[in-house]
Design a protein around this motif. Structure first.
Motif, mmCIF file in Angstrom:
data_model
loop_
_atom_site.group_PDB
_atom_site.id
_atom_site.type_symbol
_atom_site.label_atom_id
_atom_site.label_comp_id
_atom_site.label_asym_id
_atom_site.label_seq_id
_atom_site.Cartn_x
_atom_site.Cartn_y
_atom_site.Cartn_z
ATOM 1 N N SER A 1 0.819 -1.211 0.000
ATOM 2 C CA SER A 1 0.000 0.000 0.000
ATOM 3 C C SER A 1 0.852 1.259 0.000
ATOM 4 O O SER A 1 1.927 1.299 0.590
ATOM 5 N N ARG A 2 0.370 2.286 -0.632
ATOM 6 C CA ARG A 2 1.073 3.565 -0.659
ATOM 7 C C ARG A 2 0.925 4.336 0.643
ATOM 8 O O ARG A 2 1.418 5.458 0.765
ATOM 9 N N MET A 3 0.234 3.723 1.618
ATOM 10 C CA MET A 3 0.140 4.369 2.923
ATOM 11 C C MET A 3 1.504 4.428 3.611
ATOM 12 O O MET A 3 1.726 5.260 4.493
ATOM 13 N N HIS A 4 2.439 3.555 3.205
ATOM 14 C CA HIS A 4 3.785 3.579 3.765
ATOM 15 C C HIS A 4 4.597 4.677 3.076
ATOM 16 O O HIS A 4 4.424 4.958 1.892
ATOM 17 N N ASP A 5 5.521 5.281 3.834
ATOM 18 C CA ASP A 5 6.168 6.499 3.329
ATOM 19 C C ASP A 5 7.399 6.215 2.474
ATOM 20 O O ASP A 5 8.149 7.130 2.162
ATOM 21 N N ILE A 6 7.611 4.972 2.089
ATOM 22 C CA ILE A 6 8.687 4.666 1.147
ATOM 23 C C ILE A 6 8.122 3.778 0.052
ATOM 24 O O ILE A 6 7.708 2.641 0.294
ATOM 25 N N PRO A 7 8.043 4.258 -1.167
ATOM 26 C CA PRO A 7 7.503 3.446 -2.261
ATOM 27 C C PRO A 7 8.350 2.196 -2.492
ATOM 28 O O PRO A 7 9.549 2.170 -2.195
ATOM 29 N N ARG A 8 7.717 1.172 -3.044
ATOM 30 C CA ARG A 8 8.428 -0.084 -3.290
ATOM 31 C C ARG A 8 9.637 0.142 -4.181
ATOM 32 O O ARG A 8 10.724 -0.423 -3.943
ATOM 33 N N GLU A 9 9.514 0.961 -5.206
ATOM 34 C CA GLU A 9 10.640 1.178 -6.126
ATOM 35 C C GLU A 9 11.836 1.786 -5.392
ATOM 36 O O GLU A 9 12.986 1.409 -5.642
ATOM 37 N N ASP A 10 11.542 2.705 -4.473
ATOM 38 C CA ASP A 10 12.638 3.311 -3.704
ATOM 39 C C ASP A 10 13.243 2.312 -2.728
ATOM 40 O O ASP A 10 14.450 2.320 -2.473
ATOM 41 N N LEU A 11 12.396 1.460 -2.157
ATOM 42 C CA LEU A 11 12.909 0.419 -1.263
ATOM 43 C C LEU A 11 13.843 -0.522 -2.029
ATOM 44 O O LEU A 11 14.913 -0.901 -1.534
ATOM 45 N N ILE A 12 13.439 -0.886 -3.238
ATOM 46 C CA ILE A 12 14.297 -1.737 -4.070
ATOM 47 C C ILE A 12 15.615 -1.029 -4.375
ATOM 48 O O ILE A 12 16.688 -1.649 -4.395
ATOM 49 N N GLN A 13 15.543 0.278 -4.575
ATOM 50 C CA GLN A 13 16.771 1.024 -4.848
ATOM 51 C C GLN A 13 17.735 0.934 -3.666
ATOM 52 O O GLN A 13 18.949 0.841 -3.848
ATOM 53 N N HIS A 14 17.206 0.936 -2.455
ATOM 54 C CA HIS A 14 18.061 0.758 -1.287
ATOM 55 C C HIS A 14 18.670 -0.646 -1.264
ATOM 56 O O HIS A 14 19.807 -0.817 -0.822
ATOM 57 N N VAL A 15 17.931 -1.621 -1.721
ATOM 58 C CA VAL A 15 18.501 -2.970 -1.839
ATOM 59 C C VAL A 15 19.696 -2.950 -2.782
ATOM 60 O O VAL A 15 20.746 -3.544 -2.502
ATOM 61 N N PHE A 16 19.559 -2.241 -3.885
ATOM 62 C CA PHE A 16 20.641 -2.190 -4.880
ATOM 63 C C PHE A 16 21.810 -1.330 -4.407
ATOM 64 O O PHE A 16 22.844 -1.311 -5.063
ATOM 65 N N ARG A 17 21.643 -0.621 -3.307
ATOM 66 C CA ARG A 17 22.777 0.056 -2.668
ATOM 67 C C ARG A 17 23.277 -0.756 -1.474
ATOM 68 O O ARG A 17 24.128 -0.298 -0.731
#
Length: 975
Positions: free
Chosen positions: A886-902
């Motif tokens: 859900s977009r109720m969380h303040d970090i979108p999935r795409e951005d979370l994935i970007q943190h994985v790639f870092r």
């Protein structure tokens, strides 16, 4: 398509790590043959893909892969211990005492002399400081204290060839203990352990000095108080770049050094069989001073102003401190008087030597177990004097520079000392002023004998130093501190000699230096090497020292020592010479510089740093500490430098051009945004925290943001550590290939005929052995969308789910990967390495044992990186299975994935735990006044997602950190 044979036979799963590693080596050896240039992928990436395939097929388990990592880590520790033994040299204490005895004897009676030198000359020589050991804390603590101690014990066992297997088992056992990031208290404890062992060695060296003197000067030797070398620390006193060291903690650390020193002195007095009245009186004074220091330590180590809002407790303690001043050892005079009387009454030579040893320590160290180095940044000094001189621009601004100087000089002439109390420290906001206040309180209430070094990082102006002198006068501590500018930036290395000249031309500063009897200069190999490369940095530092020696000699300051304090680490990227302690001394203070100082009648004193976990290890065993001190002091007690001409100095213009080309290569990289991206893309996430000073994070602001930093945003140690973890020690090994290609004849000539050039070339030679551009390329290709599209194509028929994941990774990288810029930087580095390799291969020593060790190191590093790249790729692929939410969380999935790639996996795991709770939230029972038949069908558990995706990602990240630890042990240093 990427086609390869399976790593293991499907019908036989290998679990023995030695067998698995042998399979890995066979694959790498096959791939690194000359024909490998026809392959698309670099060898470590090719092996990584095979490991990934074996993990997916089940022919290789994570447990077995972990055992391979552990096996390689143990091999790295064995290699590190062997290199440590070679660096220190003979560890047998009898042999080292004989070496020191020969050096002292040569000082008293030079080999070419017919008679001993006059006693007065010998006395002057042994009562001065020739060299200083400085223990510093940097983020280089890659092992626990127990592991560091066990590694030192294992190296000792290897050297003396006793209990090797037992020591190895002890070391392996410590690896089972989870790594805990060090805090300041842990760093302090480890530094004190190293200081204890070095001080024991120092007492032995001073005792040897007395033995030799008693033979050669039988009627005069009891008048000696040998010094020879000093011991200092800035652990707990270095405020540059950190705000977590509180002023009460500084006082506690200083009291701890006093307590430790008094305890040592008491034990040494108690070891003397004589029970004379004067010895008893000295011991009584020391015990009383110890009790007083302990009481103050207990206060300041636990004092929290937040729990004392009206400062009543601090006021009470301050009054008690003043009233009991005569019971503390603020000056050692009374103890010295009793010991001198005891010496005069003693007839036994052995006991006399014991007493003189204690007197020598009191004369040199006062009441401090180690001298203290405070360090602040130039900006902190500027902030403290800003309003006084109306400092509105940089101090070196040519429009206002002279105005600023005139204002500070007027202040210096008119300033009056100002007494302060602890309440002023509580209220003071400017960190530099607060530090000078602390110094005043130390001088008044703790130790008025032992000098304090005041280091100023990033000094680029004479105004900075004069500002510090003004503050010293303002707070009445001018006679107790040695102000020491640190020259480490490219501008400072160029302007440093002119800054010193400007200072010495100023009567106020000149009088200050003459009253102190020393001019102190610090140079920083770490930051200098980061900006312009380690080899040019060393060349620039040497030129700076030469200019200062000449200027000081020409200006004529009789009785003033010129002290150079060089900060460097064990890493070749920070000036740690790979050829051992003796070579390290010649690297930072070459014979030509020492001869120049003698020519200009400048008495030069050398200090250098031993940094953190890596630097303390040679001092964690008493016999190793003695051996380390022996190697160092042989370069400073009665040195016999070669006098043959060195073409390095005859062809200085050509050398300068050569080093300038290296410098330009490095400077271009530092300013290249793609080089910053290379450091940022995985960055500090590749390693566990290695020190108490925080490393700048990869992102700021909202959790949904990630960013790539400029290269200059990284401190020297993280900068070097990241490069080592990505396979290429850029600032140690790069740039020379470009320079050599311009003048290969110069390089060959210098390598053949110049001792100085050989000393410099050892840095890139070692850096080249520990580097492989193919490893760096493998990491960069992991971020190439094209690689993942090729993997999608390869898996499309066999596993449609795997193909979809690979396609998703490719799509994400297409949108976010800095691959194009990274690959451009790689080509620049690879081209330089291609030019460097032939020249350095010719320069390698013709030693089969060393070559075999180097090949083993290179092979193990390649496997480490292949394993880690496989784990990174598995994490990337598994991240595609993170469900949308859900977009109720303040970090979108795409951005979370970007943190994985870092590889910011800890942050990602915290978010996933919040978004996908492992257990459904418990219903709070309450009476709402009406019935409900709802059973909570939507409160499903996310245990399956945790088990299949989240937990494996977290586990593999821990394995990544384990490979990083193993790489550190294999190369032998952090950063």
């Amino acid at each position: 398509m990427i086609q390869r044979a399976p790593l293991t036979h499907p019908s036989r799963k290998k679990t023995n790590p030695e067998d698995i590693l042998e399979t890995f080596r066979t694959r790498l050896n096959t791939r690194t043959e000359p024909k490998s240039c026809t392959f698309f992928l670099p060898p470590p990436l090719d092996l990584a893909l095979e490991i990934d395939s074996a993990l997916r097929s089940g022919t290789l388990s994570l447990e077995t892969l972990q055992s391979c990592i552990d096996h390689l880590t143990r091999a790295g520790l064995r290699s590190r211990a062997r290199r440590l033994c070679a660096s220190i040299g003979p560890i047998d204490p009898d042999r080292n005492e004989s070496t020191l005895r020969a050096q002292i004897h040569a000082l008293a009676r030079p080999p070419d002399a017919n008679a001993p030198i006059p006693f007065s000359d010998f006395k002057a020589a042994v009562e001065r400081i020739h060299y200083g050991f400085v223990f510093t804390a940097h983020p280089t603590f890659s092992m626990t204290p127990q592991q560091n101690r066990a590694l030192a014990g294992y190296a000792y066992a290897l050297s003396v060839e006793k209990s090797v297997e037992k020591s190895a088992r002890t070391l392996w056992k410590t690896l089972e203990t989870p790594f805990t990031p060090p805090d300041l208290a842990s760093e302090t404890d480890q530094s004190l352990e190293a200081i204890d062992n070095l001080r024991t060695a120092l007492f032995r060296m001073r005792r040897i000095t007395l033995d030799v003197a008693a033979q050669i000067y039988p009627h005069d030797w009891t008048r000696l108080r040998p010094a020879l070398c000093s011991v200092a620390t800035w652990v707990g006193f270095d405020l540059d770049g950190r705000s977590d060291i509180v002023w009460t903690g500084i006082l506690a650390r200083r009291l701890e050094l006093q307590i430790r020193h008094i305890e040592d002195l008491i034990q040494r007095i108690e070891a003397i069989p004589s029970t004379g009245r004067n010895l008893s009186a000295a011991k009584t004074l020391l015990k009383d001073a110890h009790m007083q220091a302990r009481a103050l330590y207990d206060l300041f180590s636990t004092y929290d102003p937040a729990h004392d809002p009206d400062h009543a407790a601090l006021q009470k303690a301050s009054r008690a401190m003043i009233s009991n001043a005569d019971r503390r050892m603020i000056r050692p005079d009374r103890v010295v008087t009793h010991l001198e009387s005891a010496l005069a009454a003693e007839k036994n030579n052995a006991q006399r030597k014991h007493i003189i040893g204690i007197l020598s320590s009191l004369r040199t160290e006062g009441s401090a177990h180690a001298q203290v180095h405070f360090r602040v940044n130039a900006v902190q000094i500027h902030n403290a004097i800003r309003k006084l001189v109306d400092l509105t621009t940089h101090p070196s601004d040519p429009r206002f520079r002279q105005t600023y100087m005139e204002r500070i000089l007027r202040l210096l002439k008119t300033v009056k000392p100002c007494a302060i109390h602890f309440g002023n420290i509580l209220e003071e906001q400017a960190s530099a002023r607060r530090l000078f206040m602390i110094v005043q309180q130390i001088v008044k209430h703790i130790d008025a004998h032992t000098p304090i070094r005041f280091l100023i990082a990033e000094t680029e102006s004479a105004l900075t130093v004069l500002g510090a002198l003004y503050l010293a006068r303002r707070f009445g501590v001018e006679d107790h501190i040695d102000i020491c500018p640190l020259f480490e930036t490219e501008q400072a290395l160029e302007e440093g000699s002119r800054i010193i000249e400007t200072l010495l031309e100023n009567p106020e500063f000149r009088d200050y230096v003459q009253s102190r009897g020393r001019l102190c200069i610090q140079t920083g190999y770490s930051d200098a090497g980061r900006y312009i490369g380690q080899v040019p940095a060393c060349g620039s530092i040497e030129r700076l020292k030469e200019r200062i020696v000449r200027r000081l000699g020409e200006m004529g300051l009789p009785g003033v020592d010129l002290l150079f304090f060089d900060t460097h680490g064990e890493s070749v990227g920070r000036g740690g010479h790979p050829d051992g302690f003796t070579a390290r001394m010649d690297y930072i203070a070459p014979p030509a510089l020492r001869r120049l100082a003698a020519e200009y009648r400048v008495r030069m004193v050398q200090e250098s740093s031993y940094q953190g976990g890596d630097g303390y290890i040679p001092f964690l065993h008493p016999d190793m500490a003695l051996a380390s001190m022996t190697r160092v002091m042989t370069r400073w007690i009665a040195p016999h430098d070669p006098v043959h001409p060195d073409p390095y100095y005859d062809e200085r213009d050509a050398i300068t051009e050569f080093l300038t080309m290296v410098k330009q290569f490095q400077a271009a990289l530092i300013d290249d945004p793609d080089y910053g991206a290379l450091l940022s893309v995985f960055g500090p996430a590749l390693m566990r925290p290695a020190g108490s000073r925080a490393t700048k994070r990869q992102y700021e602001g909202p959790r949904s943001q990630t960013r790539l930093w400029e290269a200059r945003a990284f401190r020297a140690i993280p900068h070097n550590a990241i490069l080592a973890q990505m396979g290429v020690l850029v600032n140690a090994a790069c740039g020379l290939g470009t320079a050599i290609s311009e003048d290969p004849a110069l390089f060959r000539r210098m390598r053949r005929n110049s001792d100085r050039f050989q000393s410099l070339a050892a840095i890139p030679l070692r850096g080249r052995i520990l580097s492989d551009p193919g490893i760096l390329q493998a990491y960069i290709l992991t971020l190439d969308p094209g690689l993942w599209l090729a993997r999608q194509s390869e898996s499309a028929c066999a596993d449609i789910g795997l193909a979809d994941r690979n396609a998703a990774v490719a799509a994400h990288l297409e949108a976010h990967s800095p691959f194009v810029g990274l690959h451009r930087i790689f080509r620049i580095i690879q081209a330089d390495f291609n030019a460097l390799a032939p020249a350095l291969n010719q320069a390698r020593p013709n030693n089969e044992e060393i070559e075999a060790q180097d090949k083993e190191t290179q092979s193990n590093l390649m496997i480490f990186h292949a394993i880690r790249i496989a784990l990174i790729q598995r994490i990337f692929a598994m991240a595609m299975d993170i469900p949308d939410y859900s977009r109720m969380h303040d970090i979108p999935r795409e951005d979370l994935i970007q943190h994985v790639f870092r590889l910011d996996i800890p942050m990602v795991m915290r978010e996933l735990d919040e978004i996908f709770p492992l257990q459904p939230r418990k219903e709070v029972r309450a009476d709402y006044g009406e019935p409900s038949e709802w059973s909570g069908e939507g409160k499903e558990s996310y245990a399956l997602e945790h088990a299949r995706t989240f937990q494996p990602i977290a586990r593999m990240y821990e394995m990544i950190l384990d490979t990083s630890a193993g790489i550190i042990q294999t190369i032998g240093f952090v950063g």
